[in-house]
Structure formats: C-alpha cells, structure tokens
Design a protein around this motif. Structure first.
Motif, PDB file in Angstrom:
ATOM      1  N   VAL A  98      -7.699  -4.297  -5.863  1.00 25.96           N
ATOM      2  CA  VAL A  98      -7.281  -5.682  -5.684  1.00 25.96           C
ATOM      3  C   VAL A  98      -5.772  -5.721  -5.462  1.00 25.96           C
ATOM      4  O   VAL A  98      -5.005  -5.151  -6.238  1.00 25.96           O
ATOM      5  CB  VAL A  98      -7.688  -6.541  -6.904  1.00 25.96           C
ATOM      6  CG1 VAL A  98      -7.209  -7.976  -6.737  1.00 25.96           C
ATOM      7  CG2 VAL A  98      -9.208  -6.500  -7.094  1.00 25.96           C
ATOM      8  N   ILE A  99      -5.376  -6.401  -4.384  1.00 21.47           N
ATOM      9  CA  ILE A  99      -3.954  -6.525  -4.049  1.00 21.47           C
ATOM     10  C   ILE A  99      -3.611  -7.997  -3.864  1.00 21.47           C
ATOM     11  O   ILE A  99      -4.457  -8.793  -3.449  1.00 21.47           O
ATOM     12  CB  ILE A  99      -3.572  -5.689  -2.797  1.00 21.47           C
ATOM     13  CG1 ILE A  99      -4.436  -6.068  -1.593  1.00 21.47           C
ATOM     14  CG2 ILE A  99      -3.695  -4.204  -3.096  1.00 21.47           C
ATOM     15  CD1 ILE A  99      -4.071  -5.335  -0.314  1.00 21.47           C
ATOM     16  N   ASN A 100      -2.374  -8.355  -4.173  1.00 18.33           N
ATOM     17  CA  ASN A 100      -1.986  -9.758  -4.076  1.00 18.33           C
ATOM     18  C   ASN A 100      -0.916 -10.009  -3.022  1.00 18.33           C
ATOM     19  O   ASN A 100      -0.342 -11.080  -2.973  1.00 18.33           O
ATOM     20  CB  ASN A 100      -1.529 -10.292  -5.436  1.00 18.33           C
ATOM     21  CG  ASN A 100      -0.293  -9.588  -5.949  1.00 18.33           C
ATOM     22  OD1 ASN A 100       0.272  -8.731  -5.273  1.00 18.33           O
ATOM     23  ND2 ASN A 100       0.131  -9.934  -7.151  1.00 18.33           N
ATOM     24  N   GLN A 101      -0.639  -9.020  -2.191  1.00 14.22           N
ATOM     25  CA  GLN A 101       0.333  -9.185  -1.118  1.00 14.22           C
ATOM     26  C   GLN A 101      -0.245  -8.592   0.155  1.00 14.22           C
ATOM     27  O   GLN A 101      -1.183  -7.814   0.114  1.00 14.22           O
ATOM     28  CB  GLN A 101       1.632  -8.478  -1.470  1.00 14.22           C
ATOM     29  CG  GLN A 101       2.338  -9.079  -2.641  1.00 14.22           C
ATOM     30  CD  GLN A 101       3.620  -8.323  -2.957  1.00 14.22           C
ATOM     31  OE1 GLN A 101       4.163  -7.604  -2.139  1.00 14.22           O
ATOM     32  NE2 GLN A 101       4.110  -8.497  -4.171  1.00 14.22           N
ATOM     33  N   GLY A 102       0.346  -8.948   1.271  1.00 15.74           N
ATOM     34  CA  GLY A 102      -0.104  -8.420   2.552  1.00 15.74           C
ATOM     35  C   GLY A 102      -0.909  -9.434   3.344  1.00 15.74           C
ATOM     36  O   GLY A 102      -1.491  -9.101   4.368  1.00 15.74           O
ATOM     37  N   PHE A 103      -0.910 -10.683   2.855  1.00 12.49           N
ATOM     38  CA  PHE A 103      -1.703 -11.721   3.502  1.00 12.49           C
ATOM     39  C   PHE A 103      -0.877 -12.990   3.653  1.00 12.49           C
ATOM     40  O   PHE A 103       0.078 -13.206   2.915  1.00 12.49           O
ATOM     41  CB  PHE A 103      -2.935 -12.065   2.657  1.00 12.49           C
ATOM     42  CG  PHE A 103      -3.696 -10.860   2.201  1.00 12.49           C
ATOM     43  CD1 PHE A 103      -4.588 -10.236   3.055  1.00 12.49           C
ATOM     44  CD2 PHE A 103      -3.516 -10.342   0.933  1.00 12.49           C
ATOM     45  CE1 PHE A 103      -5.283  -9.122   2.639  1.00 12.49           C
ATOM     46  CE2 PHE A 103      -4.203  -9.228   0.514  1.00 12.49           C
ATOM     47  CZ  PHE A 103      -5.099  -8.610   1.366  1.00 12.49           C
ATOM     48  N   LEU A 153       0.817  -1.209   0.000  1.00 10.61           N
ATOM     49  CA  LEU A 153       0.000   0.000   0.000  1.00 10.61           C
ATOM     50  C   LEU A 153       0.852   1.260   0.000  1.00 10.61           C
ATOM     51  O   LEU A 153       0.318   2.364   0.024  1.00 10.61           O
ATOM     52  CB  LEU A 153      -0.957  -0.002   1.196  1.00 10.61           C
ATOM     53  CG  LEU A 153      -1.992  -1.124   1.213  1.00 10.61           C
ATOM     54  CD1 LEU A 153      -2.870  -1.041   2.452  1.00 10.61           C
ATOM     55  CD2 LEU A 153      -2.832  -1.124  -0.049  1.00 10.61           C
ATOM     56  N   ASP A 154       2.178   1.080   0.013  1.00 12.41           N
ATOM     57  CA  ASP A 154       3.137   2.186  -0.044  1.00 12.41           C
ATOM     58  C   ASP A 154       2.828   3.242   1.010  1.00 12.41           C
ATOM     59  O   ASP A 154       2.614   4.420   0.706  1.00 12.41           O
ATOM     60  CB  ASP A 154       3.145   2.807  -1.434  1.00 12.41           C
ATOM     61  CG  ASP A 154       4.336   3.733  -1.637  1.00 12.41           C
ATOM     62  OD1 ASP A 154       5.378   3.515  -0.979  1.00 12.41           O
ATOM     63  OD2 ASP A 154       4.212   4.688  -2.432  1.00 12.41           O
ATOM     64  N   THR A 155       2.799   2.787   2.245  1.00  6.75           N
ATOM     65  CA  THR A 155       2.489   3.678   3.351  1.00  6.75           C
ATOM     66  C   THR A 155       3.434   3.423   4.511  1.00  6.75           C
ATOM     67  O   THR A 155       3.972   2.328   4.651  1.00  6.75           O
ATOM     68  CB  THR A 155       1.024   3.489   3.810  1.00  6.75           C
ATOM     69  OG1 THR A 155       0.745   4.407   4.862  1.00  6.75           O
ATOM     70  CG2 THR A 155       0.767   2.085   4.312  1.00  6.75           C
ATOM     71  N   ASP A 156       3.589   4.438   5.327  1.00  7.40           N
ATOM     72  CA  ASP A 156       4.428   4.292   6.518  1.00  7.40           C
ATOM     73  C   ASP A 156       3.637   3.731   7.692  1.00  7.40           C
ATOM     74  O   ASP A 156       4.202   3.182   8.616  1.00  7.40           O
ATOM     75  CB  ASP A 156       5.013   5.651   6.928  1.00  7.40           C
ATOM     76  CG  ASP A 156       5.988   6.169   5.892  1.00  7.40           C
ATOM     77  OD1 ASP A 156       6.640   5.340   5.233  1.00  7.40           O
ATOM     78  OD2 ASP A 156       6.091   7.389   5.743  1.00  7.40           O
ATOM     79  N   PHE A 157       2.302   3.913   7.646  1.00  5.01           N
ATOM     80  CA  PHE A 157       1.507   3.505   8.788  1.00  5.01           C
ATOM     81  C   PHE A 157       0.246   2.778   8.352  1.00  5.01           C
ATOM     82  O   PHE A 157      -0.588   3.321   7.648  1.00  5.01           O
ATOM     83  CB  PHE A 157       1.112   4.727   9.633  1.00  5.01           C
ATOM     84  CG  PHE A 157       0.302   4.371  10.847  1.00  5.01           C
ATOM     85  CD1 PHE A 157       0.913   3.889  11.983  1.00  5.01           C
ATOM     86  CD2 PHE A 157      -1.074   4.484  10.827  1.00  5.01           C
ATOM     87  CE1 PHE A 157       0.164   3.531  13.103  1.00  5.01           C
ATOM     88  CE2 PHE A 157      -1.828   4.135  11.934  1.00  5.01           C
ATOM     89  CZ  PHE A 157      -1.206   3.664  13.074  1.00  5.01           C
ATOM     90  N   VAL A 158       0.119   1.537   8.748  1.00  2.75           N
ATOM     91  CA  VAL A 158      -1.110   0.767   8.572  1.00  2.75           C
ATOM     92  C   VAL A 158      -1.283  -0.052   9.838  1.00  2.75           C
ATOM     93  O   VAL A 158      -0.339  -0.660  10.340  1.00  2.75           O
ATOM     94  CB  VAL A 158      -1.087  -0.115   7.304  1.00  2.75           C
ATOM     95  CG1 VAL A 158       0.019  -1.135   7.342  1.00  2.75           C
ATOM     96  CG2 VAL A 158      -2.424  -0.784   7.090  1.00  2.75           C
ATOM     97  N   ASP A 159      -2.487  -0.027  10.377  1.00  3.47           N
ATOM     98  CA  ASP A 159      -2.744  -0.703  11.644  1.00  3.47           C
ATOM     99  C   ASP A 159      -4.203  -1.108  11.705  1.00  3.47           C
ATOM    100  O   ASP A 159      -5.048  -0.552  10.996  1.00  3.47           O
ATOM    101  CB  ASP A 159      -2.398   0.228  12.808  1.00  3.47           C
ATOM    102  CG  ASP A 159      -2.182  -0.511  14.121  1.00  3.47           C
ATOM    103  OD1 ASP A 159      -2.156  -1.756  14.124  1.00  3.47           O
ATOM    104  OD2 ASP A 159      -2.023   0.162  15.142  1.00  3.47           O
TER     105      ASP A 159
END
Length: 185
Positions: free
Chosen positions: A148-153, A74-80
């Motif tokens: 739709v994303i294919n990574q992060g899981f 997601l090209d972010t510094d913060f996800v929670d």
C-alpha cells in the motif's frame, strides 16, 4: 465468463463476491458508469515496468498516475507504463485491458493506492470488458497482500500548480532569477 483462475481462487478462499454482466467497458471509468458505482470504488489496473520487471498498480478509476512521485515513493530510477504486447501473455485468459487486480495470481507485485483501502467494497474487471467482480475491500487486501502506497497519484479535481496551467511559464529558480536580473532581463 470471468477468468476461471480468478473465480477458482476466490471460491477456494471462501470469500463472498458478486459477478455482474454489463455493456462493454474499456476503461475503469466506463465500468463505474455501467455498474453505477462511484469511481473511487472501481479499481483501475495499470501494468508498470519497474526497473525492468513487470508490476501491477491498482488505484481508483478516476485517479491518474504521477510518474515522478511514483518513482520517488518506489525508490527507483525507472518506472514506466508497460507495453501491452509485452505483458498480454501473462494474462492468458484475459482480454487486453481487462486484467483483474490480482497480480499475485500472475506473478506480479501489486502496489495499491492507499485510498482504495478506505473503501468498504471494490469493483473491477473480471478478465473481460463485459463482466466485473464486486467484493469487500478487506477480502481483496487479505488475498492479494498488496504494498500500500499513499503517493504517486493525482486525485480528480486536484489543483495543478500555477506554472502548469495554460499560458504560464515554469517559475524560475533563484539562480535563474539572479542571472536574469544581472543580464538586464
């Protein structure tokens, strides 16, 4: 009774769906068990905070979030994980933890695990812990327009790196190994 806003949206779009009543399901995996559907076809709705904004992440019931990978994709510094108290007012007709994966109805961007798009049909909480909606995946995608994303899981049964298994240490970096050898360790 399913969330009125959702059923009106689905009826207005003219899509076919089925609503099922079942024993209380407080997790997406419990929902899969109660309606006897594979966990890959049951949607887990996760509310995340992404650089200070709420967003919705939808993925198979049996999968888990990999926060480090999700942050990168997601090209972010913060996800929670968002705090329920902070978002429950955004879903006024829904029971906490039973939000349907239609973030677009609630002013949220929706990120969808690519693997869900490969399923012919999906099931998800209909705003209560005792009802679910079942519909074609193609209709869901057309109505929600998720990113739709294919990574992060992490999928079930995925092998963990050896250094994460119990009793093992994280491998040393080349620099750490050099320092250890020079120090006589």
């Amino acid at each position: 009774m399913p969330v009125k806003q959702l059923t009106e949206f689905l009826d207005g779009a003219g899509v076919e769906y089925m609503c099922l009543s079942h024993p209380p399901a407080f997790t997406a995996q419990q929902l899969a068990h109660h309606v006897k559907i594979a966990g890959d076809r049951v949607v887990k709705t996760v509310i995340i905070e992404l650089d200070g904004k709420m967003a919705m992440l939808v993925m198979p019931a049996t999968w888990r979030v990999r926060w480090d990978r999700l942050s990168r994709v997601l090209d972010t510094d913060f996800v929670d994980l968002a705090d329920e108290q902070e978002f429950q007012d955004r879903f006024p007709e829904c029971e906490v933890g039973a939000m349907p994966p239609f973030g677009n109805l609630f002013g949220m961007t929706v990120y969808c695990a690519e693997v869900l798009t490969e399923q012919p049909e999906l099931a998800f909480a209909a705003g209560t812990h005792t009802e679910s909606i079942h519909m074609k995946t193609a209709d869901f995608l057309q109505l929600v327009h998720p990113m739709v994303i294919n990574q992060g899981f992490t999928r079930p049964g995925a092998q963990k790196p050896a250094w994460l298994t119990k009793g093992r240490q994280r491998p040393e970096t080349t620099e750490e190994m050099t320092v250890s050898r020079l120090a006589g360790y």
